[in-house]
Design a protein around this motif. Structure first.
Motif, short mmCIF file in Angstrom:
data_model
loop_
_atom_site.label_atom_id
_atom_site.label_comp_id
_atom_site.label_asym_id
_atom_site.label_seq_id
_atom_site.Cartn_x
_atom_site.Cartn_y
_atom_site.Cartn_z
N MET A 281 0.84 -1.19 0.00
CA MET A 281 0.00 0.00 0.00
C MET A 281 0.89 1.26 0.00
O MET A 281 1.82 1.39 0.79
CB MET A 281 -0.88 0.00 1.25
N ALA A 282 0.60 2.18 -0.92
CA ALA A 282 1.41 3.38 -1.05
C ALA A 282 1.23 4.29 0.17
O ALA A 282 0.12 4.44 0.69
CB ALA A 282 1.02 4.12 -2.32
N LYS A 283 2.32 4.87 0.60
CA LYS A 283 2.27 5.80 1.74
C LYS A 283 2.09 7.23 1.23
O LYS A 283 2.57 7.58 0.16
CB LYS A 283 3.58 5.72 2.54
N ASP A 284 1.41 8.05 2.02
CA ASP A 284 1.30 9.46 1.68
C ASP A 284 2.67 10.13 1.80
O ASP A 284 3.45 9.81 2.70
CB ASP A 284 0.33 10.16 2.64
N ASN A 285 2.94 11.06 0.90
CA ASN A 285 4.18 11.80 0.98
C ASN A 285 4.18 12.75 2.17
O ASN A 285 3.15 13.31 2.53
CB ASN A 285 4.41 12.60 -0.31
#
Length: 292
Positions: A1-5
């Motif tokens: 799952m991609a993390k928020d920048n």
């Protein structure tokens, strides 16, 4: 799952000497105009054929070698102001031609969290609230040392807090209107207080083998790491080096050496801390200073 920048910001307050930070060591004018302040070439850390790091930035060289570091030289605007106050006002608001009322990061936070659903989307470490983060309706928790947690550190009692808010209003009221300032305090203050209370739990969740310096920069970079690792959903983390510390007019050589020794060690500690926790890939750290 991609993390928020996530953006972390370290403001080097006071006007860092850029020519002795990233040194144009092959330019003859550097030696001509800096016969005493110029850093000997044999002490420098080359990064290109023409540029070199200050020798006290050695802990940061590996990030350059990894391709994880970018340098922006000569950033400015036409007819720059050499007043510290006006200069920082411009950097904070990105409004060189008029008095801005909204911080550039305040606008970012509004885009990231338009309904202010998370009171910790933006967090500042240190006294007060940098204008970069100020925007009506955007709560930003501003705290001192998380280890000895306190909001508006050093101010006790309702009378003193009221006095502090009055000073804040007088400072900014002349340029952006006292009504705006007081509305800002009323509308964002409660949420900011809630966020500060939540932040108090961050040190309890934190464990690391990394050691930071016992300095203001070390303390706040550690606090930024603690908050990021606590996974509160914070997207912007901000701190400022001690007030005007980089304004090194007198005893420049020795003071600049101490400043970059401190900053380099603690920025390296911060990045190592995040890497140790597998939490660095989505974080960018921005360092900037007035006057370039």
């Amino acid at each position: 799952m991609a993390k928020d920048n996530v953006l972390a910001v370290l403001s080097l307050s006071g006007g860092n000497d850029g020519l002795n930070t990233v040194v144009p060591f092959t330019n003859g004018l550097y030696r001509d105009y800096r016969p005493n302040l110029g850093i000997p070439e044999e002490e420098l850390i080359p990064i290109t054929d023409d540029l070199a790091f200050n020798p006290h930035m050695a802990p940061l060289k590996k990030y350059w070698d990894e391709g994880k570091m970018a340098i922006f030289l000569g950033v400015g605007y036409p007819t720059p102001s050499y007043s510290h106050f006006r200069s920082m006002d411009i950097w904070h608001t990105c409004e060189p031609n008029e008095i801005g009322s909204e911080g550039w990061l305040g606008r970012v936070l509004k885009e990231l969290d338009p309904n202010a659903e998370n009171v910790l989307t933006g967090v500042n470490f240190g006294r007060g609230l940098p204008r970069a983060l100020a925007k009506e309706g955007v709560p930003v928790a501003s705290v001192g040392d998380l280890e000895t947690y306190g909001l508006l550190t050093g101010i006790e009692g309702q009378d003193q807090r009221t006095e502090a808010l009055d000073v804040f209003s007088k400072m900014y009221g002349s340029t952006i209107g006292s009504g705006y300032v007081m509305d800002y305090i009323r509308r964002t203050g409660t949420d900011a207080l809630k966020g500060a209370d939540i932040l108090a739990a961050a040190p309890e969740q934190y464990s690391s083998t990394v050691e930071y310096s016992d300095t203001a920069v070390g303390q706040y970079m550690k606090n930024i790491a603690q908050t990021h690792l606590a996974e509160f959903g914070t997207r912007v983390l901000y701190t400022t080096s001690p007030y005007n510390g980089f304004d090194t007019h007198a005893a420049q050589a020795g003071n600049h050496t101490k400043l970059w020794t401190d900053v380099s060690h603690n920025v390296d500690a911060f990045m190592n801390d995040l890497r140790e926790h597998n939490a660095s890939d989505n974080v960018t750290l921005l360092m900037f200073s007035e006057f370039g």
